[in-house]
Design a protein around this motif. Structure first.
Motif, PDB file in Angstrom:
ATOM      1  N   UNK A 254       0.852  -1.191   0.000  1.00  0.00           N
ATOM      2  CA  UNK A 254       0.000   0.000   0.000  1.00  0.00           C
ATOM      3  C   UNK A 254       0.886   1.239   0.000  1.00  0.00           C
ATOM      4  N   UNK A 255       0.340   2.338  -0.521  1.00  0.00           N
ATOM      5  CA  UNK A 255       1.076   3.602  -0.566  1.00  0.00           C
ATOM      6  C   UNK A 255       0.403   4.620   0.335  1.00  0.00           C
ATOM      7  N   UNK A 256       1.213   5.425   0.999  1.00  0.00           N
ATOM      8  CA  UNK A 256       0.712   6.473   1.893  1.00  0.00           C
ATOM      9  C   UNK A 256       0.237   7.673   1.088  1.00  0.00           C
ATOM     10  N   UNK A 257      -0.283   8.663   1.793  1.00  0.00           N
ATOM     11  CA  UNK A 257      -0.513   9.950   1.147  1.00  0.00           C
ATOM     12  C   UNK A 257       0.855  10.529   0.782  1.00  0.00           C
ATOM     13  N   UNK A 258       0.972  11.248  -0.322  1.00  0.00           N
ATOM     14  CA  UNK A 258       2.254  11.876  -0.648  1.00  0.00           C
ATOM     15  C   UNK A 258       2.526  13.090   0.239  1.00  0.00           C
ATOM     16  N   UNK A 259       3.803  13.380   0.440  1.00  0.00           N
ATOM     17  CA  UNK A 259       4.218  14.569   1.160  1.00  0.00           C
ATOM     18  C   UNK A 259       5.200  15.365   0.314  1.00  0.00           C
ATOM     19  N   UNK A 260       5.363  16.626   0.648  1.00  0.00           N
ATOM     20  CA  UNK A 260       6.286  17.475  -0.106  1.00  0.00           C
ATOM     21  C   UNK A 260       7.410  17.969   0.791  1.00  0.00           C
ATOM     22  N   UNK A 346       3.080   7.873   7.043  1.00  0.00           N
ATOM     23  CA  UNK A 346       2.138   6.850   7.487  1.00  0.00           C
ATOM     24  C   UNK A 346       1.273   7.343   8.643  1.00  0.00           C
ATOM     25  N   UNK A 347       1.833   8.209   9.471  1.00  0.00           N
ATOM     26  CA  UNK A 347       1.016   8.799  10.537  1.00  0.00           C
ATOM     27  C   UNK A 347      -0.147   9.586   9.939  1.00  0.00           C
TER      28      UNK A 347
END
Length: 382
Positions: A254-260, A346-347
């Motif tokens: 599974x993939x997390x939400x993306x961050x910048x 992941x948090x």
């Protein structure tokens, strides 16, 4: 060691012979503090810069633990080794008394079994398949990618070629070797443009990376990169946003939400990542439209699977102003401090730091159980 009852003994392997040694100490310190003690008993195994393994005690003994610039590993604790087919049995080692060669450690005293290992190691001789091969020979479950995925993930040259062959978009690059003549700067600039990025092929945490604008800087940057590897990568500069996505899982990741990452330095350097608390802003989740988020998450999983990764990885992307997404690289054992991008992604996706550690342990044991069902044909009829 204390009686663990039914708790799973988790070997936390950290430190190592790498320029990323200090990063590993910070990651291990946070993992040790956060691991679920109701289920797991941590067993600390520190690897010094000299490559020697030492068994830790009930607490993580670090010097200058609060200072990332000066943090270091103590040399206390019994020297230990892990030998093939030991199934997690650590051996105490002692040097031979004779000063004449061979003078190397020999297994003597045995310790209780370790059930699973968290190799919280960053960089060469830890994240590149070497330790993973040792753990497989010892027949012990371990978190993260196996030998192949770890080796491919560490070598940026091989990584980029595999991604390119899989049709995954990447930036332009050139590979140079220390034993071969270097192309002239003018020739490289004509192919890749200016400025350029120069980096060791097998290193992480932005160690040995330089941004180059001209021939004078080019010579110094080449020399710097070759201090860390015999193979280096020269990449085009891409004007973009830097987006990162975390992946978790084995067969069905599974993939997390993306961050910048928004660096305040000229680029996301080692100092910006680990030494300067104001070196970068992490925006989680990244401000992206739903379509772009979905493409990045799908691409992160595709990269993870293309490179034969398992357990965990962080995939780093470049996002151009026109919406084009390029893959920069994968990190098969990303920084694991509480403020590192991987756990924070992941948090934000609903999995807290302690639970994340537990899941990695579960994934390690799940994969090991699956692999043990395959006997490599040793028991087939003659």
């Amino acid at each position: 060691m204390a009686n663990s009852g039914n708790k799973i003994k988790v070997g936390i392997l950290f430190g190592g012979k790498s320029a990323e040694h200090e990063v590993s100490l910070q990651s291990a310190m946070n993992v040790f503090e956060a691991i679920d003690r109701s289920r797991f008993e941590p067993v600390l195994i520190g690897i010094g810069k000299d490559g020697k393994w030492r068994l830790g005690g009930e607490s993580l003994s670090l010097i200058n633990a609060a200072d990332p610039r000066r943090i270091s590993l103590t040399h206390s604790g019994d020297p230990v080794a892990l030998v093939p087919d030991s199934k997690g049995m650590l051996c105490k080692t002692e040097p031979l008394c004779s000063p004449e060669p061979p003078n190397y450690p020999l297994p003597t005293t045995h310790y209780p079994l370790i059930d699973v290992v968290l190799p919280i190691l960053h960089g060469p001789l830890g994240e590149d398949g070497t330790v993973q091969g040792l753990l497989k020979l010892a027949d012990i479950p371990f978190a993260g990618s196996g030998v192949l995925g770890s080796a491919v993930g560490m070598d940026k040259d091989v990584m980029k070629r595999l991604l390119r062959d899989a049709g995954i978009p990447i930036g332009k690059f050139i590979v140079c070797h220390s034993h071969r003549p270097l192309p002239p700067f003018a020739e490289i600039e004509a192919e890749l443009g200016s400025p350029l990025f120069i980096k060791p092929a097998n290193m992480g945490s932005s160690v040995g990376i330089s941004k180059v604008r001209g021939e004078a800087e080019f010579t110094a940057a080449i020399k710097e990169a070759f201090q860390y590897d015999t193979k280096i990568i020269i990449e085009e500069y891409i004007k973009c946003r830097e987006i990162e996505c975390a992946v978790l899982g084995n067969d069905d990741p599974a993939a997390s939400v993306p961050g910048e990452v928004i660096p305040s330095h000229e680029f996301y350097s080692y100092d910006a990542k680990y030494l300067d608390e104001n070196g970068a802003t992490l925006e989680i989740p990244a401000k992206l439209d739903d379509g772009c988020q979905s493409r990045i998450r799908e691409l992160a999983i595709k990269v993870f699977q293309t490179l034969c990764c398992e357990g965990l990885s962080r995939v780093d992307f470049f996002l151009r102003e026109n919406g084009e997404i390029l893959v920069n690289e994968i990190n098969t054992m990303p920084g694991f401090t509480k403020i590192s991008m991987y756990p924070k992604l992941w948090e934000a996706s609903g999995i807290g730091y302690t639970e994340l550690i537990s899941r990695l342990i579960e994934l390690a044991m799940e994969r090991h159980s699956k692999e043990r069902r395959v006997d490599n044909g040793l028991n087939r009829p003659c």
